[in-house]
Design a protein around this motif. Structure first.
Motif, PDB file in Angstrom:
ATOM      1  N   THR A  12       0.917  -1.153   0.041  1.00 29.25           N
ATOM      2  CA  THR A  12      -0.112   0.005  -0.051  1.00 29.25           C
ATOM      3  C   THR A  12       0.738   1.377   0.030  1.00 29.25           C
ATOM      4  O   THR A  12       0.252   2.199  -0.671  1.00 29.25           O
ATOM      5  CB  THR A  12      -0.857   0.194   1.275  1.00 29.25           C
ATOM      6  N   LYS A  13       2.052   1.256   0.744  1.00 24.87           N
ATOM      7  CA  LYS A  13       2.947   2.393   0.844  1.00 24.87           C
ATOM      8  C   LYS A  13       3.543   2.705  -0.505  1.00 24.87           C
ATOM      9  O   LYS A  13       3.669   3.771  -1.222  1.00 24.87           O
ATOM     10  CB  LYS A  13       4.111   2.254   1.804  1.00 24.87           C
ATOM     11  N   ILE A  15       1.951   1.802  -3.376  1.00 18.74           N
ATOM     12  CA  ILE A  15       1.031   2.214  -4.285  1.00 18.74           C
ATOM     13  C   ILE A  15       0.397   3.874  -4.017  1.00 18.74           C
ATOM     14  O   ILE A  15       0.519   4.765  -4.769  1.00 18.74           O
ATOM     15  CB  ILE A  15      -0.500   1.690  -4.191  1.00 18.74           C
ATOM     16  N   SER A  16       0.712   4.270  -2.629  1.00 21.60           N
ATOM     17  CA  SER A  16       0.530   5.486  -2.352  1.00 21.60           C
ATOM     18  C   SER A  16       1.585   6.448  -2.809  1.00 21.60           C
ATOM     19  O   SER A  16       1.271   7.409  -3.203  1.00 21.60           O
ATOM     20  CB  SER A  16       0.026   5.593  -0.946  1.00 21.60           C
ATOM     21  N   THR A  17       2.680   5.981  -2.609  1.00 20.87           N
ATOM     22  CA  THR A  17       3.822   6.725  -3.282  1.00 20.87           C
ATOM     23  C   THR A  17       3.585   7.123  -4.791  1.00 20.87           C
ATOM     24  O   THR A  17       3.834   8.333  -5.539  1.00 20.87           O
ATOM     25  CB  THR A  17       5.175   6.171  -3.178  1.00 20.87           C
ATOM     26  N   CYS A  18       2.996   6.022  -5.328  1.00 25.14           N
ATOM     27  CA  CYS A  18       3.008   6.258  -6.964  1.00 25.14           C
ATOM     28  C   CYS A  18       1.740   7.192  -7.275  1.00 25.14           C
ATOM     29  O   CYS A  18       1.865   7.947  -8.034  1.00 25.14           O
ATOM     30  CB  CYS A  18       2.432   4.891  -7.550  1.00 25.14           C
ATOM     31  N   MET A  19       0.872   7.139  -6.086  1.00 23.95           N
ATOM     32  CA  MET A  19      -0.330   8.044  -6.382  1.00 23.95           C
ATOM     33  C   MET A  19       0.127   9.412  -6.086  1.00 23.95           C
ATOM     34  O   MET A  19      -0.514  10.290  -6.990  1.00 23.95           O
ATOM     35  CB  MET A  19      -1.378   7.827  -5.233  1.00 23.95           C
ATOM     36  N   SER A  20       1.053   9.636  -5.324  1.00 19.99           N
ATOM     37  CA  SER A  20       1.571  11.054  -4.965  1.00 19.99           C
ATOM     38  C   SER A  20       2.277  11.503  -6.243  1.00 19.99           C
ATOM     39  O   SER A  20       2.655  12.871  -6.248  1.00 19.99           O
ATOM     40  CB  SER A  20       2.308  11.041  -3.659  1.00 19.99           C
ATOM     41  N   MET A  24      -1.654   6.419 -11.182  1.00 14.22           N
ATOM     42  CA  MET A  24      -2.571   5.292 -10.649  1.00 14.22           C
ATOM     43  C   MET A  24      -2.233   3.894 -10.811  1.00 14.22           C
ATOM     44  O   MET A  24      -2.246   3.580 -11.952  1.00 14.22           O
ATOM     45  CB  MET A  24      -4.188   5.686 -10.921  1.00 14.22           C
TER      46      MET A  24
END
Ligand code: GDP
Length: 472
Positions: A12-13, A15-20, A24
């Motif tokens: 999840t981390k 993924i959230s880094t990618c999102m930042s 997506m």
């Protein structure tokens, strides 16, 4: 998830880094090389790229300097519509047949080679225009060594002429101007050269460094001299290749022929290609059964800078795909299959182009040094004003590059250039025309349109400072 496991952090981390980063992704998605580096960096890791076992067999061979020989330049002809690109290519094709060679160039295979009286050779890509050129570049293929830009002397430096110039410059390809149609009574080559000078493109006659020659593609006047200038320019580039290694190069075109199967025209860029070689081209492979040159002659081998059509691939690779010769057929097949699989997995594109929202973050991460912008506006005044203001926003950390600016709507060709050069497009009082919006969506190119100069400047400024509020 693979990356997360390697770094020992929760998926999840990642993924959230990618999102930042504005990307997506899902657990199972593959990240492109650049994103991988940035993500790893966020977690304090450094990425070391190695080729997979399979792809390793096509790793670049380091040439022994003694094996390098001079190779012919590969040339693309560009210019405004009706200024004479096709006529020039036709004239060269018809007139410059190799002495003693039986028959002229009979086949349109997408590229052809000519030999001048002194024995020197030039290879031409037979799909004129900067769109084809940039489409190949957007696919990662850099084939062209030199660009001839044709300008009709009875006309003007037209919008597509300017586009062609920008496209060649963005690719770092040297330009030679062919001032065409000088046989016409209304021709005024000097006016064209003056216009070029006003654009800071000084040709030799005007004391500059850019070569140009007055020609008539109709009568052939000056064409020989133009080609001599091409060779002169090529000499400066010191183009060399190693004919002793196994061949590699780029696919120019491919199609299915009813009688013969898949026919692919490829341009050998280094090495020597032979009948019986196992070829891998993009997602296709096969053993070469036959090779034909542009004169319809069967040939057994083809060296550097030679366009050749080949038979034997199991499909039609795409223009711009790289081709390589491998040791055996199994290997070629395996890699082709693996590539096809990767392609399917990646059907959700993760290879992203730069967007305005992303710039601030990327600058902060320190991996982003140059912002390429394509600027289109309704009038000259606004284009110039924005160019000035944008350029003034350049800082020590980031250089702002206007790679193309012009009056007019945002075209598909602008989007292709943005894709090939990783640029964003700014439109002032203009909108995307024709297919431009659809292609931009597909290529994920950021198009920003404004009607107030101040807003455009402020957005860019905010973006660079990482302060831009995302558009919904
Ligand atoms: P392209 O759209 O740039 O490929 O241009 P073409 O080669 O199709 O040429 C457009 C028109 O200009 C055709 O009618 C040609 O016959 C004509 N043309 C091209 N070159 C010359 C030239 O040197 N002199 C004259 N008089 N006409 C030319």
């Amino acid at each position: 998830s693979e990356v997360a496991t390697m770094m020992d952090v929760p998926t999840t981390k990642v993924i959230s880094t990618c999102m930042s980063l504005g990307i997506m992704v899902t657990m199972n998605q593959r990240l492109d090389a650049e994103t991988l580096s940035i993500v790893a960096d966020e977690f304090g890791y450094e990425v070391d790229f190695v080729t997979s076992d399979l792809e390793e067999s096509i790793e670049d061979i380091v040439d022994n300097p003694e094996d390098l020989v001079v190779r012919a330049p590969i040339v693309t002809v560009m210019g405004h519509v009706d200024h004479g690109k096709t006529s020039l290519l036709d004239y060269i094709r018809e007139e410059n047949v190799i002495a003693g060679e039986s028959g002229g160039i009979t086949q349109h295979i997408g590229a052809y080679g000519v030999q001048l009286e002194n024995g020197q050779k030039i290879a031409f890509l037979d799909t004129p225009g900067h769109e084809a050129f940039t489409a190949m570049r957007a696919r990662g293929a850099q084939v062209t060594d030199l660009a001839i830009i044709v300008i009709a002397a009875d006309d003007d430096v037209m919008p597509q002429t300017k586009e062609a110039i920008s496209h060649a410059q963005a690719a770092g390809v040297p330009i030679i101007f062919a001032i065409n149609k000088v046989d016409k009574p209304t021709a005024n080559p000097d006016k064209i050269k003056e216009k070029l000078a006003a654009m800071n493109l000084l040709v030799e006659d005007w004391g500059g460094k850019i070569q140009s020659h007055d020609i008539s593609a109709k009568t052939g006047l000056g064409v020989k001299e133009l080609l001599e200038k091409v060779l002169l320019e090529a000499e400066i580039l010191e183009l060399k290749a190693n004919p002793k290694r196994s061949a590699s190069g780029t696919v120019v075109e491919a199609f299915l022929d009813k009688g013969r199967g898949y026919v692919s025209t490829i341009l050998v860029q280094t090495g020597t290609l032979r009948i019986g070689d196992y070829v891998l081209a993009g997602k296709n492979s096969g053993k070469i059964k036959a090779m034909q040159d542009e004169r319809g002659n069967n040939v057994k081998e083809a060296g550097p800078s030679t366009p050749i059509s080949i038979l034997g691939l199991d499909g039609a690779p795409q223009a711009g795909d790289k081709f390589n010769v491998l040791e055996d057929e199994r290997e070629a097949k395996d890699i082709a299959a693996k590539r096809a699989q990767l392609h399917r997995e990646q059907s959700v594109r993760t290879q992203r182009h730069i967007t305005l929202d992303e710039i601030g973050r990327r600058i902060a991460l320190g991996d982003f040094k140059e912002l390429n912008i394509i600027l289109k506006g309704d009038v000259d005044g606004s284009v110039e004003a924005l160019t000035d203001s944008f350029q003034k926003l350049s800082t020590e950390e980031i250089h702002i590059n206007i790679i193309h600016k012009a009056v007019g709507a945002i075209t598909e060709s602008d989007v292709l250039l943005a894709s090939a050069s990783d640029a964003i497009i700014v439109g002032f009082n203009v909108r995307p025309a024709g297919n431009a919006r659809a292609v931009a969506d597909k290529e994920e190119i950021d198009i920003r349109t404004y009607s107030i100069i101040y807003d455009a400047i402020n957005d860019l400024k905010d973006a660079m400072e990482g302060m831009l509020s995302p558009v919904m």
